[in-house]
Design an enzyme around this catalytic site. Structure first.
Site, PDB file in Angstrom:
ATOM      1  N   CYS A  93       0.840  -1.195   0.000  1.00 61.68           N
ATOM      2  CA  CYS A  93       0.000   0.000   0.000  1.00 61.68           C
ATOM      3  C   CYS A  93       0.878   1.250   0.000  1.00 61.68           C
ATOM      4  O   CYS A  93       1.888   1.326   0.706  1.00 61.68           O
ATOM      5  CB  CYS A  93      -0.905   0.001   1.217  1.00 61.68           C
ATOM      6  SG  CYS A  93      -2.024   1.422   1.278  1.00 61.68           S
ATOM      7  N   CYS A 153       0.067   5.422   6.644  1.00 64.63           N
ATOM      8  CA  CYS A 153      -0.561   5.253   7.959  1.00 64.63           C
ATOM      9  C   CYS A 153       0.484   4.768   8.961  1.00 64.63           C
ATOM     10  O   CYS A 153       1.107   3.723   8.763  1.00 64.63           O
ATOM     11  CB  CYS A 153      -1.708   4.258   7.876  1.00 64.63           C
ATOM     12  SG  CYS A 153      -2.937   4.665   6.607  1.00 64.63           S
ATOM     13  N   CYS A 167       0.430   1.045  10.299  1.00 70.00           N
ATOM     14  CA  CYS A 167       0.118  -0.076   9.399  1.00 70.00           C
ATOM     15  C   CYS A 167       1.354  -0.825   8.906  1.00 70.00           C
ATOM     16  O   CYS A 167       2.291  -0.229   8.363  1.00 70.00           O
ATOM     17  CB  CYS A 167      -0.698   0.427   8.214  1.00 70.00           C
ATOM     18  SG  CYS A 167      -1.295  -0.927   7.173  1.00 70.00           S
ATOM     19  N   CYS A 199     -15.636 -10.747   5.432  1.00 75.66           N
ATOM     20  CA  CYS A 199     -15.072  -9.455   5.048  1.00 75.66           C
ATOM     21  C   CYS A 199     -13.782  -9.660   4.255  1.00 75.66           C
ATOM     22  O   CYS A 199     -12.939 -10.479   4.634  1.00 75.66           O
ATOM     23  CB  CYS A 199     -14.777  -8.616   6.286  1.00 75.66           C
ATOM     24  SG  CYS A 199     -16.190  -8.459   7.403  1.00 75.66           S
ATOM     25  N   CYS A 238     -18.747  -8.120   3.278  1.00 78.12           N
ATOM     26  CA  CYS A 238     -18.178  -6.806   3.545  1.00 78.12           C
ATOM     27  C   CYS A 238     -16.851  -6.697   2.802  1.00 78.12           C
ATOM     28  O   CYS A 238     -16.189  -7.710   2.548  1.00 78.12           O
ATOM     29  CB  CYS A 238     -17.965  -6.638   5.046  1.00 78.12           C
ATOM     30  SG  CYS A 238     -17.238  -5.050   5.534  1.00 78.12           S
ATOM     31  N   CYS A 260     -19.470   0.443   7.700  1.00 79.62           N
ATOM     32  CA  CYS A 260     -18.703  -0.053   8.833  1.00 79.62           C
ATOM     33  C   CYS A 260     -17.535   0.911   9.009  1.00 79.62           C
ATOM     34  O   CYS A 260     -16.688   1.032   8.126  1.00 79.62           O
ATOM     35  CB  CYS A 260     -18.205  -1.475   8.561  1.00 79.62           C
ATOM     36  SG  CYS A 260     -17.006  -2.095   9.759  1.00 79.62           S
ATOM     37  N   ARG A 307     -18.094  -3.558  17.457  1.00 77.47           N
ATOM     38  CA  ARG A 307     -17.308  -4.764  17.168  1.00 77.47           C
ATOM     39  C   ARG A 307     -15.952  -4.753  17.855  1.00 77.47           C
ATOM     40  O   ARG A 307     -15.169  -3.805  17.702  1.00 77.47           O
ATOM     41  CB  ARG A 307     -17.128  -4.908  15.652  1.00 77.47           C
ATOM     42  CG  ARG A 307     -16.384  -6.167  15.208  1.00 77.47           C
ATOM     43  CD  ARG A 307     -16.443  -6.339  13.693  1.00 77.47           C
ATOM     44  NE  ARG A 307     -17.836  -6.428  13.272  1.00 77.47           N
ATOM     45  CZ  ARG A 307     -18.385  -5.650  12.340  1.00 77.47           C
ATOM     46  NH1 ARG A 307     -17.662  -4.722  11.737  1.00 77.47           N
ATOM     47  NH2 ARG A 307     -19.648  -5.797  12.024  1.00 77.47           N
TER      48      ARG A 307
END
Length: 349
Positions: free
Chosen positions: A64, A68, A71, A108, A141, A201, A277
């Site tokens: 990616c 972030c 991450c 998901c 998801c 979500c 969650r």
């Protein structure tokens, strides 16, 4: 004759006009009083034994381009994660079948991208994954980064139930965590998802170095989304990964059970009809601590051995925990459509 639950339900009807001060007052309440009030709201709107079980699969790991700070999948950080190609459709379908057999009602799929963009072949395969997983009788998801309106519409047409796009933290603290995508970019994707009729979500991460006011700020953003409350809110406890700026830079702050319970309980009161969650970091908490989180208002978990790239309790461990606590897994159901209508209704006196 109205029951106590009926009265609590009317007085805790969903609102989209929360002020930060009001949410701060909820969040800052004495912890045992906060847990008591959250439990009352939970039981007024949900069967407290019911817990949604979701399985998360990384269909495209690493590589990616975002920065972030937490991450492990960013190309900007030197971590243990190595980039992979997108998984074949059949492999994803096989994983979905295993998840269903283990008790999951929602499957998901996550891809480590900044945005779906112009990835036409990958997107065609993802649409096929959504269709085939949906055909297995599971809710579906996805989390694929930023989406435009047309991409959201195609996912809806393929049978997508929900789309995950976390806000992570407050608007004010966000630039300390991420610089390659703005807060408004995230809100724009959520708006596109809502416009397509897909459930949202969206949640956050505790332990990034934020202050209590940032946790309140995150709840304020989620409670006042223009399209209505999210269908589900993941509450993550940071898993500090070596090689990431937050993991290596001394910014990470371990989150204890009381911090998690305070956030869960405040979310339950402010977002009464939203699934709350337990997500990343659950493995760091004992079974007794997890039980306290369910009492605080959590009613959904991610199960399976791995959450994208971080450890998670095994299916068998969760089955034992459910048995001990008398919890039961929710069955799959069509996309929730009642949230916005109820949010828009006037609050009962």
């Amino acid at each position: 004759m109205s029951t106590l639950n009926d009265l609590v339900a009317r007085r805790s009807a969903p609102r989209t006009d929360w002020t930060r001060e009001e949410i701060a007052a909820v969040y800052d309440a004495p912890l045992l009083e906060l847990l008591r009030d959250a439990a009352a709201v939970h039981r007024a709107h949900w069967d407290s034994r019911d817990v949604q079980q979701c399985t998360l699969l990384s269909i495209k790991t690493g590589g990616c381009t975002e920065d972030c700070g937490y991450c492990s999948q960013s190309v900007r950080h030197k971590t243990h994660v190595k980039p992979t190609r997108q998984l074949p459709v059949d492999d994803v379908l096989a994983a979905a079948k295993r998840a269903k057999a283990a008790g999951s009602s929602r499957f998901c799929m996550g891809a480590a991208w900044r945005e779906l963009g112009n990835k036409k072949k990958a997107f065609r395969e993802i649409l096929e994954m959504v269709e085939k997983v949906n055909a297995e009788g599971l809710e579906v998801c996805a989390t694929l980064g930023m989406l435009n309106e047309e991409q959201a519409r195609q996912l809806k047409d393929a049978g997508l139930t929900a789309y995950n796009h976390n806000l992570d933290t407050s608007r004010e603290f966000y630039p300390s965590v991420i610089s390659t995508r703005t807060y408004d970019d995230r809100l724009a994707t959520i708006a596109n998802v809502q416009k397509a009729g897909i459930s949202v979500c969206s949640g956050g991460i505790l332990g990034l170095g934020e202050e209590e006011k940032d946790r309140v700020g995150l709840l304020h953003e989620l409670a006042n989304l223009p399209g209505g409350h999210p269908e589900s809110v993941p509450i993550n406890a940071l898993v500090a990964v070596p090689g990431t700026p937050i993991g290596d830079g001394g910014k990470a702050e371990p989150v204890d059970v009381f911090g998690m319970c305070r956030m869960i309980a405040a979310a339950r009161i402010v977002l009464p009809k939203t699934m709350v969650r337990l997500s990343a970091g659950r493995l760091e908490f004992s079974k007794g601590e997890q039980a306290l989180m369910f009492m605080a208002g959590a009613n959904s978990i991610f199960n399976g051995d791995v959450l994208l790239t971080t450890p998670n309790p095994k299916f068998s461990e969760d089955a034992q925990l459910f048995d001990t606590l008398g919890l039961r897994g929710l069955k799959p159901k069509p996309t929730t459509t009642h949230l916005k209508r109820e949010v828009d209704a006037p609050m009962a006196a």
